[in-house]
Scaffold this motif. Structure first.
Motif, short mmCIF file in Angstrom:
data_model
loop_
_atom_site.label_atom_id
_atom_site.label_comp_id
_atom_site.label_asym_id
_atom_site.label_seq_id
_atom_site.Cartn_x
_atom_site.Cartn_y
_atom_site.Cartn_z
N PRO A 19 -14.12 -5.00 6.75
CA PRO A 19 -13.09 -4.61 7.71
C PRO A 19 -12.61 -3.18 7.45
O PRO A 19 -12.57 -2.72 6.30
N GLY A 20 -12.24 -2.50 8.52
CA GLY A 20 -11.75 -1.14 8.39
C GLY A 20 -10.27 -0.99 8.68
O GLY A 20 -9.71 0.09 8.49
N THR A 21 -9.62 -2.07 9.14
CA THR A 21 -8.20 -2.05 9.46
C THR A 21 -7.58 -3.37 9.03
O THR A 21 -8.29 -4.38 8.82
N SER A 22 -6.25 -3.39 8.94
CA SER A 22 -5.57 -4.64 8.60
C SER A 22 -5.76 -5.69 9.70
O SER A 22 -5.82 -6.90 9.42
N GLU A 58 -14.05 -1.37 1.23
CA GLU A 58 -14.52 -0.01 0.95
C GLU A 58 -14.29 0.95 2.11
O GLU A 58 -14.23 2.17 1.91
N ARG A 59 -14.14 0.44 3.32
CA ARG A 59 -13.83 1.31 4.47
C ARG A 59 -12.33 1.63 4.54
O ARG A 59 -11.93 2.54 5.28
N MET A 60 -11.53 0.92 3.81
CA MET A 60 -10.08 1.14 3.79
C MET A 60 -9.76 1.93 2.51
O MET A 60 -9.26 1.39 1.53
N ASP A 61 -10.07 3.22 2.56
CA ASP A 61 -10.12 4.01 1.33
C ASP A 61 -9.37 5.33 1.43
O ASP A 61 -9.77 6.31 0.81
#
Length: 426
Positions: A19-22, A58-61
């Motif tokens: 996932p890239g967002t909450s 890893e996309r939430m970095d």
């Protein structure tokens, strides 16, 4: 398949999501399977393996907000420590302390109680002022006070998916670093002076060797030492990793040679001195794989623990050093340093060599002294053995029951380590 850095933990989850967002995290949690989150895989314990949904953040970095004047920094949970400390430095800030590896994700390092050394400094979670979680029902919750924050700071991934963290940082600083081999017994006899007389003190000692490599790091206003890239590579990579790896492969092939090899390794350590930015001093490359157990003990037991661990490891084929570090106490409910000054004693076994027997012996002794296992390292204890070691165990259990009543974030390790919560079937 997922596996950790040491290759000692692995799993085949039903699905792996990034996932890239909450919002995407909430959608993943709502799919109904058991959920675990993998960071950088630098834990040796079984906190990650699941047959349900395995998330990577890893996309939430990203670093989201920086209040340089107040020292508060809000960052996404998936950012790696190595990247985080360099971004902080660009803003004139630093973490108060750091472990000796910076490959971990921020959330993973906090969840397991990762620490550095320095008896006046707490573990990494001591810098946390708020955490943002996605809970089992997909809702988002900010915890910034009371038992919920004290539980979440070292939460083992059992309360929800941490998606962002607010940290209280300090102005960037340099360290004067000195590595020096000394006679082990002389160091242990004067251990209090070494620990109290330095901002950061630690030591390494090989079983069978009479020597210790002491490491002291102290804050300084002195300018940074000139960079010598080739020399640093030779020392940090060629000698500390490749040559050390070769010695360990020889030890694995010829275990009877371990006493001589360990004495050689101890004699090979040399004095080093430099001044550098804090994050450049704290962490170093780790290319040689191993398994590790680490125990947090009352500080007064430190010297005795080193001596006893050496005696145990000398009865087994162990070619890795013992490491001794220190920290201040803190108030995170499941921090291994909860409410007491702490000595951390770590034992390691090279990959492919038997570790369970020496680890069992070490654990039996250190647990008997009130020791608490590091959540990211190997341990054989279960919830009924762990609970008496933590004065606020029931407080953590109450927060867990409130935030994850159905056991959405349970895997076999959580079930064994924390006990009763219904496991969500895959």
């Amino acid at each position: 398949m997922w596996s950790n850095w040491s290759r000692g933990q692995s799993c085949a989850p039903a699905e792996q999501l990034r996932p890239g967002t909450s919002t995407e995290v909430a959608q993943a949690v709502a799919r109904g399977r058991a959920v675990r989150v993998a960071g950088a895989g630098h834990s040796f314990s079984g906190g990650v393996p699941t047959d349900g949904t395995l998330l990577s953040l890893e996309r939430m970095d990203r670093v989201l907000d920086v209040d340089r004047a107040g020292g508060l920094v809000r960052a996404q949970a998936g950012i790696g420590l190595r990247r985080l400390v360099r971004e902080l430095h660009r803003h004139g800030l630093a973490l108060p302390n750091l472990g000796d590896v910076d490959a971990q994700s921020l959330a993973g390092a906090l969840a397991t109680g990762t620490h550095g050394t320095g008896v006046r400094l707490g573990n990494l979670s001591s810098a946390v002022t708020a955490m943002e979680l996605v809970l089992a029902d997909g809702s988002e919750r900010v915890v910034d006070a009371g038992d919920e924050l004290a539980a979440a700071r070292v939460g083992l991934g059992a309360l929800g998916v941490v998606v962002a963290v607010t940290l209280r940082c300090v102005p960037a600083f340099r360290l004067h670093a000195v590595d020096e081999p000394r006679p082990l017994e002389a160091v242990l006899d004067e251990l209090g002076a070494h620990v109290d007389g330095n901002d950061h003190f630690e030591l390494f000692t090989f079983p069978h060797s009479p020597l210790a490599l002491t490491r002291t790091n102290n804050r300084t206003e002195a300018p940074a030492s000139p960079r010598r890239a080739r020399r640093d590579w030779v020392q940090d990579v060629a000698l500390d990793n490749h040559a050390f790896g070769l010695v360990n492969r020889l030890a694995r092939r010829a275990p009877r040679a371990i006493p001589a090899l360990n004495r050689f390794a101890g004699r090979s350590a040399s004095r080093r001195e430099r001044v550098a930015e804090s994050f450049e001093v704290f962490a170093s490359p780790r290319l040689v794989r191993f398994e590790e157990m680490e125990y947090a003990l009352p500080r007064a037991r430190a010297a005795e623990a080193v001596r006893v661990c050496r005696e145990i490891l000398e009865r087994h084929p162990v070619s890795f050093p013992i490491e001794l570090r220190f920290s201040a106490g803190d108030d995170a409910l499941l921090s291994p340093a909860h409410a007491r000054e702490t000595a951390y004693v770590a034992v390691h076994v090279f990959e492919g060599m038997p570790f369970e027997a020496p680890f069992r012996e070490v654990e039996a002794v250190l647990r008997g002294w009130g020791g608490r296992p590091h959540w990211g390292k190997r341990s054989l204890l279960a919830a009924e053995e762990l609970a008496p070691l933590y004065p606020r165990w029931a407080g953590f259990a109450a927060v867990r029951e409130r935030l994850d009543p159905g056991g959405r974030f349970v895997n076999p390790w959580i079930a064994r380590t924390l006990g009763a919560a219904e496991r969500i079937a895959a």
